[in-house]
Design a protein around this motif. Sequence first.
Motif, short mmCIF file in Angstrom:
data_model
loop_
_atom_site.label_atom_id
_atom_site.label_comp_id
_atom_site.label_asym_id
_atom_site.label_seq_id
_atom_site.Cartn_x
_atom_site.Cartn_y
_atom_site.Cartn_z
N THR A 166 0.83 -1.04 0.12
CA THR A 166 0.02 0.08 0.01
C THR A 166 0.87 1.30 0.17
OG1 THR A 166 -0.01 -0.04 2.26
CG2 THR A 166 -1.68 -1.11 1.17
N ALA A 167 0.33 2.50 -0.08
CA ALA A 167 1.03 3.75 -0.14
C ALA A 167 1.74 3.92 1.11
CB ALA A 167 0.09 4.75 -0.47
N PRO A 168 1.25 3.71 2.26
CA PRO A 168 2.12 3.69 3.54
C PRO A 168 3.15 2.74 3.55
CG PRO A 168 0.01 4.00 4.09
CD PRO A 168 -0.10 3.53 2.63
N GLN A 169 2.97 1.67 3.10
CA GLN A 169 3.96 0.50 3.26
C GLN A 169 4.95 0.92 2.05
OE1 GLN A 169 1.68 -3.05 2.12
NE2 GLN A 169 1.33 -3.36 4.51
N ARG A 170 4.71 1.62 1.00
CA ARG A 170 5.71 2.00 0.01
C ARG A 170 6.81 2.98 0.87
NH1 ARG A 170 1.65 1.35 -3.82
NH2 ARG A 170 1.23 3.69 -3.71
N VAL A 171 6.15 3.77 1.57
CA VAL A 171 6.91 4.84 2.09
C VAL A 171 7.69 4.31 3.09
CG1 VAL A 171 6.86 6.92 3.78
CG2 VAL A 171 5.26 6.49 2.00
N MET A 172 7.50 3.41 3.97
CA MET A 172 8.25 2.64 4.77
C MET A 172 9.18 1.74 4.26
SD MET A 172 7.74 3.48 8.04
CE MET A 172 8.81 2.31 8.81
N LEU A 173 8.88 0.97 3.22
CA LEU A 173 9.70 0.62 2.54
C LEU A 173 11.20 1.23 1.79
CD1 LEU A 173 7.55 -2.29 0.37
CD2 LEU A 173 9.44 -2.72 2.18
N ALA A 174 10.72 2.33 1.37
CA ALA A 174 11.51 3.44 0.82
C ALA A 174 12.51 3.63 2.24
CB ALA A 174 11.01 4.42 0.29
N PHE A 189 10.00 -11.42 10.33
CA PHE A 189 9.08 -11.60 9.50
C PHE A 189 8.07 -12.72 9.65
CE2 PHE A 189 11.86 -14.71 7.62
CZ PHE A 189 10.84 -15.66 7.08
N THR A 190 6.99 -12.71 9.49
CA THR A 190 5.92 -13.68 9.73
C THR A 190 5.07 -13.97 8.48
OG1 THR A 190 6.07 -13.11 12.08
CG2 THR A 190 3.89 -14.38 11.35
N LEU A 191 4.75 -15.56 8.31
CA LEU A 191 3.65 -15.63 7.23
C LEU A 191 2.44 -15.91 7.87
CD1 LEU A 191 5.57 -18.02 4.63
CD2 LEU A 191 4.71 -15.82 4.29
N ARG A 192 1.42 -15.12 7.63
CA ARG A 192 0.02 -15.14 8.33
C ARG A 192 -0.73 -16.13 7.81
NH1 ARG A 192 -1.08 -8.91 10.10
NH2 ARG A 192 0.58 -8.94 11.68
N PRO A 193 -1.64 -16.80 8.56
CA PRO A 193 -2.79 -17.57 7.58
C PRO A 193 -3.48 -17.26 6.45
CG PRO A 193 -2.87 -17.68 10.01
CD PRO A 193 -2.22 -16.42 9.63
N ASN A 194 -3.76 -15.78 6.47
CA ASN A 194 -4.33 -15.23 5.32
C ASN A 194 -3.70 -14.92 4.25
OD1 ASN A 194 -2.86 -13.26 6.33
ND2 ASN A 194 -4.53 -11.57 6.67
N GLY A 195 -2.54 -15.40 4.21
CA GLY A 195 -1.42 -15.24 3.03
C GLY A 195 -0.54 -13.98 2.94
N TYR A 201 3.87 -10.44 6.94
CA TYR A 201 4.20 -9.61 7.76
C TYR A 201 5.82 -9.02 7.65
CZ TYR A 201 4.69 -6.73 12.10
OH TYR A 201 4.82 -5.58 12.97
N LEU A 202 6.09 -7.93 7.66
CA LEU A 202 7.38 -7.50 7.83
C LEU A 202 7.57 -6.44 9.17
CD1 LEU A 202 8.76 -7.02 4.12
CD2 LEU A 202 9.14 -9.00 5.49
N ALA A 203 8.52 -6.45 9.97
CA ALA A 203 8.57 -5.76 11.01
C ALA A 203 8.55 -4.24 10.49
CB ALA A 203 9.98 -6.21 11.81
N LYS A 204 8.00 -3.35 11.24
CA LYS A 204 7.76 -2.12 11.17
C LYS A 204 7.50 -1.69 9.75
CE LYS A 204 10.72 -0.37 14.56
NZ LYS A 204 11.69 0.60 15.05
N ILE A 205 6.83 -2.83 8.70
CA ILE A 205 6.47 -2.41 7.46
C ILE A 205 4.91 -2.68 7.56
CG2 ILE A 205 6.58 -2.86 5.06
CD1 ILE A 205 9.63 -3.17 5.55
N GLY A 206 4.65 -3.79 8.03
CA GLY A 206 3.21 -4.06 7.94
C GLY A 206 3.12 -5.43 6.97
#
Length: 384
Positions: free
Chosen positions: A12-20, A126-132, A135-140
């Motif tokens: 998502t847009a907020p996740q792209r900011v955190m990835l940057a 990181f964590t692989l959630r049941p919904n597929g 999850y990456l720490a501090k990214i979402g």
Amino acid sequence: MLLRYRFRVYPTAPQRVMLARTFGCVRTVWNDAVAAREAAFRQRLPHPSLAVLDRTLITEAKRTAERRWLADVSNVPLQQSLRDCHAAYRNFFDSLSGRRNGGRVGPPQFKRRTGAQSARFTRNGFTLRPNGRLYLAKIGALKVVWSRKLPSAPSSVTVMKTPTGKFFVSFVVTVDDGAELLEPLSDPEAETGIDLGLKDFAVLRGGKVIDNPRFFRRLERKLKKSQRALSRKAKGSANRGKARLRVAKVHEKIKHTRSDWIDKQIKALVSENQALYVEDLHVKGLVRGRMAKSMLDAGFGMFLTRLESKASRAGRTFVKIDRYFPSTRLCSTCGALTGPSGLAGLKHRAWRCGCGAHHDRDVNAEINIRREGKRLVAAGLADT
């Protein structure tokens, strides 16, 4: 056996900011580590250890005004960046001393913000959630397009951004030897030599030909046009950024189409043959001559590496013939070295031996490669 499984992700847009931010922090830590190593070398001091770099470039740097923004991202990819830099230097020094097999490895270089970006997370990041979702720490939780199932729990994941702005994740998983074994073919003669070339990408048993697709040559004109447009744009302008993106898209299309085509050819070869025999080409030496562009376009190194890996996982026999074996010059009928040789002989696609046999250059080479491979297997001299 460790393998990589790669998937497309759509942050998502907020996740792209955190990835940057994460990419920028990882790049900064890497560049600081390279600068510290180079400074120690210029001053003739011992190279700083990994523990010292971890403390000074991450822990203590977060307390300074210049690097306090390092605390905005997860500590896991920052530490992995230092470990990757340390491993790169170790490979460089081992290459210089001869302790590392393969070609010469250069020293680590500074990373730029305009190239491909990446950050690596270990199990506690990181964590692989049941919904597929991933999850990456501090990214979402990232949306992943799952094209296949992971064979085992991943030990690490690398999130990447290409120069064209696409995001991917690459999982490192463990696969048991023989997990992809194929059933032995009923035909005992289901084997082939593979004679690689530029006129035809490969010639197989019975004169079967795999055409050379020449992906770079097809788009070379479009690439030149986009590169000329890029050179005319002012540095730092928005139009230059758009022109750079157009150049990157052409390169990406060439890369992906070549990789996809090679994978399809390898799958067909492995599924149709119980044994595969190839020449051990010196690819790095071949790309230094006047035909370097065509050699790089063909992707022989990528093809041979992936073919060997796929054949090993599928339980097929794979043999490399010595690169100095005269497969082209050797007459497959009488065994005399009467065929064309050297650069001057490349124009001769057919030749006649003194014994009266008439040969197609590539078909004759495939026969000799196959015979030599079978001889090595029978003598127990081949790693299969």
